[in-house]
Write an enzyme that holds these catalytic residues in place. Sequence first.
Site, short mmCIF file in Angstrom:
data_model
loop_
_atom_site.label_atom_id
_atom_site.label_comp_id
_atom_site.label_asym_id
_atom_site.label_seq_id
_atom_site.Cartn_x
_atom_site.Cartn_y
_atom_site.Cartn_z
N HIS A 272 0.84 -1.19 0.00
CA HIS A 272 0.00 0.00 0.00
C HIS A 272 0.87 1.24 0.00
O HIS A 272 1.93 1.24 0.63
CB HIS A 272 -0.91 0.01 1.24
N ASP A 330 -7.90 -5.67 0.24
CA ASP A 330 -8.37 -6.55 -0.84
C ASP A 330 -7.92 -8.00 -0.70
O ASP A 330 -8.36 -8.86 -1.45
CB ASP A 330 -7.88 -6.01 -2.20
N1 CMC Z 1 4.01 -7.68 -4.69
C1 CMC Z 1 5.35 -7.66 -4.88
N2 CMC Z 1 6.10 -6.57 -4.73
C2 CMC Z 1 5.49 -5.42 -4.38
C3 CMC Z 1 4.10 -5.38 -4.17
C4 CMC Z 1 3.35 -6.55 -4.34
N3 CMC Z 1 2.03 -6.54 -4.16
N4 CMC Z 1 3.75 -4.12 -3.82
C5 CMC Z 1 4.88 -3.41 -3.83
N5 CMC Z 1 5.94 -4.20 -4.16
C6 CMC Z 1 7.37 -3.80 -4.22
C7 CMC Z 1 7.63 -2.94 -5.44
O1 CMC Z 1 8.02 -3.74 -6.53
C8 CMC Z 1 8.73 -2.05 -4.95
O2 CMC Z 1 9.92 -2.78 -4.92
P1 CMC Z 1 11.36 -2.03 -5.16
O3 CMC Z 1 11.52 -1.11 -3.99
O4 CMC Z 1 12.35 -3.16 -5.17
O5 CMC Z 1 11.24 -1.31 -6.46
C9 CMC Z 1 8.35 -1.78 -3.49
O6 CMC Z 1 7.58 -2.94 -3.10
C10 CMC Z 1 7.52 -0.52 -3.30
O7 CMC Z 1 6.33 -0.62 -4.08
P2 CMC Z 1 5.81 0.50 -5.06
O8 CMC Z 1 5.14 -0.16 -6.24
O9 CMC Z 1 6.86 1.51 -5.34
O10 CMC Z 1 4.71 1.17 -4.11
P3 CMC Z 1 3.50 2.08 -4.55
O11 CMC Z 1 3.13 2.86 -3.37
O12 CMC Z 1 3.80 2.81 -5.80
O13 CMC Z 1 2.34 1.02 -4.93
C11 CMC Z 1 0.52 -0.49 -4.69
C12 CMC Z 1 1.35 0.62 -4.04
C13 CMC Z 1 -0.70 -0.76 -3.82
C14 CMC Z 1 0.04 -0.03 -6.08
C15 CMC Z 1 1.38 -1.77 -4.81
O14 CMC Z 1 1.76 -2.21 -3.53
C16 CMC Z 1 0.66 -2.88 -5.55
O15 CMC Z 1 0.64 -2.89 -6.78
N6 CMC Z 1 0.03 -3.87 -4.84
C17 CMC Z 1 -0.71 -4.92 -5.47
C18 CMC Z 1 -2.07 -4.42 -5.89
C19 CMC Z 1 -3.00 -4.19 -4.72
O16 CMC Z 1 -3.17 -5.04 -3.86
N7 CMC Z 1 -3.68 -3.02 -4.72
C20 CMC Z 1 -4.67 -2.70 -3.71
C21 CMC Z 1 -4.28 -1.52 -2.88
S1 CMC Z 1 -5.32 -1.37 -1.41
C22 CMC Z 1 -6.93 -1.14 -1.94
C23 CMC Z 1 -7.13 0.13 -2.66
O17 CMC Z 1 -7.10 1.20 -2.03
O18 CMC Z 1 -7.39 0.07 -3.85
#
Ligand code: CMC
Length: 395
Positions: A272, A330
């Site tokens: 998140h 989720d």
């Molecule tokens: N699985 C594997 N790696 C992950 C995941 C995941 N679900 N989420 C984040 N990471 C890694 C990401 O690759 C990055 O790694 P590095 O530092 O090596 O580059 C690090 O963790 C930080 O993640 P980020 O993508 O830079 O973080 P963000 O804040 O941009 O993205 C997110 C947040 C929710 C989009 C992401 O965690 C994600 O895609 N999660 C899976 C989808 C999901 O469950 N979404 C629902 C969010 S909660 C409900 C809502 O409000 O919609």
Amino acid sequence: TGMFTFDPGFMSTASCSSSITYIDGDKGELLYRGYPIEQLAVKCDFLEVCHLIMKGDLPDEKEKADFDHLVTHHTMVNEQLQTFLKGFRRDAHPMAVLTGLVGALSAFYHDSLDITKKEHRDISSIRLIAKMPTLIAMAYKYSVGQPFIYPQNNLSYTANFLRMMFGNPCEEYVVNEVVERALDRIFILHAEHEQNASTSTVRLCGSSGTNPFAAIAAGVACLWGPAHGGANEAALQMLEELLAQGGVDKLPEFVAKVKDKSSGVKLMGFGHRVYKNYDPRAKLMQETCREVLEALGLQDDPLFKLAMALEKVALEDEYFVSRKLYPNVDFYSGIVQRAIGIPTSLFTAIFALARTVGWVAQWNEMISDPDYKIGRPRQLYTGETARDVADLNAR
Ligand code: CMC
């Protein structure tokens, strides 16, 4: 030219001030109007929480009766909307249908076009909250070829939705109270979450002065994506695939794939932008999941067991620990929804139904601020410098 900061993805930019929701991402704390989500989830029903989010405080008994009456008496939609719905293919994704139907509402309520009057904004807000369940149930009934079931005002908001979804004209629909309570809790947990992508979309779209149905339709469209609301559908598909491939035995292999960035596989329902600790909603959702499965005699549900095993493996793994990746709302919501009979493709629409109150409250907060401005980000230009257009035969 000019001075501005470069912040793609809004990693460090506050786009507005708001008095609705407070999140402490490090602690894993979520408050609606100052009340902890843990208390709201057990002490209130969804419409009380809607009252809180929209009006700033919980209703007393009289206010609750009035608010419930107001919402339940706006649940019908214009019959013409059925004609519009029938223009869609029956196998259309419900979020495609919902984006269209919500936008189409502005064609039926001309008062929504003049947002300068508070009474117009108020009635549009109530209409959106009241009609969302009807639209989603209509979309579902259409997809399975069953007749639409009209709303019934003597039922609770959530019982009414269940009846519109699962009732049919041949027999009386009996509401299962455990199911009703579980769905109501799903609605409460999804109701509002400050400036997430879809809410920011609603604010940005609404900042042009467009009508609320158009702005909320934009929110629905944004929510659809798998990084946002679409994650509940994606998380359940992920668990189902894992189960089909061998379940718990396949976990190490699957987790290794997630950790290998080149695979492009993410652990859906994990991570998140704001929570760097356990998402408090995920905790409540996990409890609800256990309660519902037990009440329905599904305590051995292999998907729930798999989800818990997956969570355990991830929370002990250096990759997830170092990045502070925890289950989000989720991760378990799909298992609850599946147990109560909601088809996977409808999960994100359920999220949209619940989030409508948050969108509407944020939109109202923005519009009623006399100093609000159109949202207009700047950019860093990386294209060509100025050049002359050559004649066609000389290019
Ligand atoms: N699985 C594997 N790696 C992950 C995941 C995941 N679900 N989420 C984040 N990471 C890694 C990401 O690759 C990055 O790694 P590095 O530092 O090596 O580059 C690090 O963790 C930080 O993640 P980020 O993508 O830079 O973080 P963000 O804040 O941009 O993205 C997110 C947040 C929710 C989009 C992401 O965690 C994600 O895609 N999660 C899976 C989808 C999901 O469950 N979404 C629902 C969010 S909660 C409900 C809502 O409000 O919609």
